[in-house]
Design a protein around this motif. Structure first.
Motif, mmCIF file in Angstrom:
data_model
loop_
_atom_site.group_PDB
_atom_site.id
_atom_site.type_symbol
_atom_site.label_atom_id
_atom_site.label_comp_id
_atom_site.label_asym_id
_atom_site.label_seq_id
_atom_site.Cartn_x
_atom_site.Cartn_y
_atom_site.Cartn_z
ATOM 1 N N ILE A 145 32.156 88.105 74.749
ATOM 2 C CA ILE A 145 32.471 86.363 75.335
ATOM 3 C C ILE A 145 31.721 86.352 76.490
ATOM 4 C CG2 ILE A 145 34.036 84.830 76.071
ATOM 5 C CD1 ILE A 145 36.030 86.004 73.944
ATOM 6 N N ARG A 146 32.086 87.462 77.407
ATOM 7 C CA ARG A 146 31.478 87.467 78.650
ATOM 8 C C ARG A 146 29.810 87.484 78.840
ATOM 9 N NH1 ARG A 146 35.451 88.474 82.510
ATOM 10 N NH2 ARG A 146 37.323 89.001 81.627
ATOM 11 N N LYS A 147 29.341 88.132 77.726
ATOM 12 C CA LYS A 147 27.883 88.251 77.732
ATOM 13 C C LYS A 147 27.455 87.055 77.253
ATOM 14 C CE LYS A 147 27.031 93.054 76.929
ATOM 15 N NZ LYS A 147 25.854 93.561 78.113
ATOM 16 N N GLY A 148 28.100 86.318 76.824
ATOM 17 C CA GLY A 148 27.800 84.768 75.980
ATOM 18 C C GLY A 148 27.077 85.216 74.526
ATOM 19 N N THR A 149 27.519 86.423 73.835
ATOM 20 C CA THR A 149 26.903 86.730 72.581
ATOM 21 C C THR A 149 27.806 86.190 71.369
ATOM 22 O OG1 THR A 149 27.628 88.948 72.948
ATOM 23 C CG2 THR A 149 25.236 88.505 73.358
ATOM 24 N N LEU A 150 29.112 85.880 71.796
ATOM 25 C CA LEU A 150 30.076 85.441 70.825
ATOM 26 C C LEU A 150 30.751 84.092 71.159
ATOM 27 C CD1 LEU A 150 31.961 85.987 68.232
ATOM 28 C CD2 LEU A 150 33.412 87.270 69.916
ATOM 29 N N ALA A 151 30.504 83.196 70.517
ATOM 30 C CA ALA A 151 31.211 81.722 70.451
ATOM 31 C C ALA A 151 32.357 81.558 69.736
ATOM 32 C CB ALA A 151 30.398 80.513 70.480
ATOM 33 N N LEU A 152 33.584 81.181 70.217
ATOM 34 C CA LEU A 152 34.553 81.054 69.654
ATOM 35 C C LEU A 152 35.188 79.595 69.636
ATOM 36 C CD1 LEU A 152 36.967 84.237 70.885
ATOM 37 C CD2 LEU A 152 35.248 84.017 68.723
ATOM 38 N N ASP A 153 34.258 78.587 69.706
ATOM 39 C CA ASP A 153 34.758 77.255 69.365
ATOM 40 C C ASP A 153 34.868 76.653 68.445
ATOM 41 O OD1 ASP A 153 32.156 77.668 70.017
ATOM 42 O OD2 ASP A 153 31.852 76.092 71.224
ATOM 43 N N ASN A 154 34.634 77.390 67.352
ATOM 44 C CA ASN A 154 34.918 76.861 65.965
ATOM 45 C C ASN A 154 35.958 77.693 65.157
ATOM 46 O OD1 ASN A 154 32.901 74.611 65.482
ATOM 47 N ND2 ASN A 154 31.514 76.210 66.021
ATOM 48 N N VAL A 155 36.540 78.421 65.945
ATOM 49 C CA VAL A 155 37.852 79.395 65.233
ATOM 50 C C VAL A 155 38.751 78.565 64.993
ATOM 51 C CG1 VAL A 155 39.334 81.106 65.753
ATOM 52 C CG2 VAL A 155 36.950 81.438 66.342
ATOM 53 N N ASN A 156 39.149 78.267 63.522
ATOM 54 C CA ASN A 156 40.542 77.681 63.278
ATOM 55 C C ASN A 156 41.453 78.659 62.733
ATOM 56 O OD1 ASN A 156 39.601 78.190 60.675
ATOM 57 N ND2 ASN A 156 38.460 76.284 60.546
ATOM 58 N N THR A 157 41.420 79.599 62.486
ATOM 59 C CA THR A 157 42.363 80.880 62.503
ATOM 60 C C THR A 157 42.247 82.197 63.314
ATOM 61 O OG1 THR A 157 42.288 80.168 59.997
ATOM 62 C CG2 THR A 157 43.666 81.918 60.599
ATOM 63 N N LEU A 158 43.505 82.185 63.932
ATOM 64 C CA LEU A 158 43.254 83.553 64.732
ATOM 65 C C LEU A 158 44.615 84.423 64.426
ATOM 66 C CD1 LEU A 158 42.126 84.020 68.395
ATOM 67 C CD2 LEU A 158 44.511 85.010 67.808
ATOM 68 N N VAL A 159 44.138 85.650 64.244
ATOM 69 C CA VAL A 159 44.931 86.602 63.919
ATOM 70 C C VAL A 159 45.383 87.703 64.977
ATOM 71 C CG1 VAL A 159 45.833 88.325 62.003
ATOM 72 C CG2 VAL A 159 44.603 86.336 61.375
ATOM 73 N N ALA A 198 48.604 89.187 53.390
ATOM 74 C CA ALA A 198 49.303 87.952 53.619
ATOM 75 C C ALA A 198 48.341 86.952 54.823
ATOM 76 C CB ALA A 198 50.664 88.248 54.502
ATOM 77 N N PHE A 199 47.479 87.444 55.714
ATOM 78 C CA PHE A 199 47.048 86.698 56.520
ATOM 79 C C PHE A 199 45.478 86.508 56.112
ATOM 80 C CE2 PHE A 199 46.364 90.706 58.902
ATOM 81 C CZ PHE A 199 45.225 90.837 58.927
ATOM 82 N N GLY A 200 45.105 87.444 55.432
ATOM 83 C CA GLY A 200 43.531 87.460 54.821
ATOM 84 C C GLY A 200 43.478 86.167 53.652
ATOM 85 N N ILE A 201 44.674 86.148 52.908
ATOM 86 C CA ILE A 201 44.191 84.903 51.849
ATOM 87 C C ILE A 201 44.247 83.660 52.344
ATOM 88 C CG2 ILE A 201 45.399 83.803 49.778
ATOM 89 C CD1 ILE A 201 46.556 86.722 48.890
#
Ligand code: AMP
Length: 457
Positions: free
Chosen positions: A136-150, A55-58
């Motif tokens: 996120i704190r380590k700077g190894t993951l950037a989320l500024d292009n996330v358009n769907t969050l579950v 339901a969220f994956g599709i």
């Protein structure tokens, strides 16, 4: 809306759903897909087994642009087991598109390899809040292009105290994102969470998906010192190949497991104090049927992907009616008959009364004297598990293990059950009658041309 076609899905997604055997959308999919595909926020009450992942994956995959190398979707889960399960389901759904990279980021394993994987790029991240926050704190993951969050199993994430970590992760995503919230229960804190992070969400509720009459439910009144005896009697009576017993505390889990083991049952305990390795081993043995009885706390049992358990026992009534419903929903799935039994001492009377008043009907009581007269009959596990001290990191594949067993050894392929690969070990289930021979064979033989340490798990 009764078919996937009418939802306006891409033709590659339709073909893929067909390949997965999804002929028709489930209840939660019928209600959640239209708003989710339209980009709206959704808050859905749905249990494991309802088809919530698709339901969220599709919608998430339909929206994804594989050519854009950036994290476009983030799925937060309360536990590593659930995250693994969700990632697996998403990979299957993502076959509708080429080269979609799904990465899991969970605690309990070292962070270094995850950083390496992240540097190669990923489109979808599935993980637990603590570890995502670490990245996120380590700077190894950037989320500024996330358009769907579950937020999956959001109620459990709240129970586990993740609210503030979730808030700080969400703050790293664009406010224009779509937020899909899934929860098995509907307590006030979930409404608050939704108000905090969602914009005009569409409410979706589906009743628990039990085919009428597929769960037969019984209550027994027992004296406090009769608990183990009553459970042994239930196992003897129903002879379930797999059964799940719920206890309130970790201590209760361990005590009960020890007592059942002393009687000769293949019981294991699952709770939050186990380290990841023991937890993996326990889940593997339960799923491959070399352990028949799993004694668990509610939190630990969450995210278990075991289909159609024939018997669920509440060693004592659940804390509240919602938890009770969730527990017994683990049996009688997919049209199969299941038994749910709740043991109560006189002190638990008020919990049963509450359940009755919420349901608007009386529960059914079994005859305790009759149950206690049941002669002890152990449930023999069909399988035994061998543990190989080598895994994915040494490039071992299931086919290598199967080959080593069935090759010259003369062990029939049908005697080999589930093969579960981990980074540094591998579990293989073998029918009990063939287990000794399989062990001897692997001890003296080679896997991928190398000698490998083997033992019974
Ligand atoms: P979930 O509630 O997401 O854990 O899904 C439960 C199971 O139902 C999974 O094994 C899915 O693969 C399966 N499933 C999900 N949607 C459908 C569908 N529309 N038709 C058939 N099976 C489905």
């Amino acid at each position: 809306m009764s078919s996937f076609k009418e939802l306006g899905l891409s033709s590659s997604m339709l073909t893929n759903l067909d390949r997965l055997g999804f002929a028709q959308p489930t209840g939660v999919q019928v209600k959640a897909l239209p708003p989710a595909l339209a980009g709206k926020d959704v808050i859905a009450m749905a249990q494991t087994g309802s088809g919530k992942t698709a339901a969220f994956g599709i919608p998430l995959i339909e929206r994804l642009q594989p050519k854009r190398f950036a994290v476009q979707a983030l799925v937060l889960c309360p536990t590593r087991e659930l995250a693994d399960q969700v990632a697996k389901a998403l990979r299957e759904l993502a076959r509708a598109k080429e080269n979609v990279k799904v990465l899991t980021l969970c605690g309990g394993v070292s962070i270094g390899p995850q950083i390496g994987s992240l540097s190669h790029g990923a489109h979808i991240i599935v993980g637990t809040p603590g570890r995502i926050d670490d990245h996120i704190r380590k700077g190894t993951l950037a989320l500024d292009n996330v358009n769907t969050l579950v937020l999956d199993e959001a109620d459990r994430m709240l129970d586990m105290g993740f609210e503030e970590v979730v808030a700080s992760i969400l703050a790293q995503t664009p406010s224009s994102r779509q937020t899909l919230l899934f929860s098995a229960t509907w307590p006030a804190p979930i409404r608050t969470l939704s108000e905090r992070f969602q914009v005009n969400p569409e409410d979706v509720r589906v009743e628990a998906q039990h085919a009428e009459g597929s769960i037969s439910e019984l209550f027994y009144e027992i004296a406090p010192n009769q608990q183990v005896e009553a459970i042994a009697a239930l196992l003897s009576r129903y002879q379930p190949a797999s059964s799940l017993i719920f206890c309130t505390t970790k201590r209760d889990c361990d005590d009960l497991t020890g007592q059942l083991q002393e009687l000769g049952f293949a019981a294991l305990s699952l709770h939050g104090d186990l380290d990841q390795k023991d937890r993996d081993g326990t889940l593997v043995k339960f799923a491959n049927q070399s352990c028949t009885v799993l004694v668990a706390t509610d939190v630990a049992a969450r995210g278990l992907d075991i289909k159609a358990l024939p018997l669920v026992i509440n060693a004592e009534p659940a804390r509240d009616p919602e938890v009770h419903t969730h527990r017994i929903g683990r049996t009688g799935r997919a049209g199969e008959q299941g038994h749910a039994v709740t043991l109560c001492t006189p002190r638990h009377g008020h919990k049963v009364s509450r359940l009755e008043s919420i349901r608007g009907s009386a529960v059914e009581w079994g005859d305790t004297g009759d149950l206690m007269a049941e002669p002890l009959r152990l449930v023999r596990p069909a399988m035994k598990t061998l543990c190989l001290a080598s895994g994915r990191k040494e490039k071992v594949r299931p086919g290598d293990v199967l080959g080593a067993l069935t090759g010259d050894a003369g062990i029939p392929g049908t005697a080999v059950g589930k093969i579960d690969l981990f980074d540094f070990q591998c579990f293989v289930a073998v029918q009990a009658a063939w287990a000794d021979r399989a062990l001897a064979r692997l001890e003296s033989g080679k896997v991928k041309g190398r000698k490998i340490r083997v033992r019974f798990a």
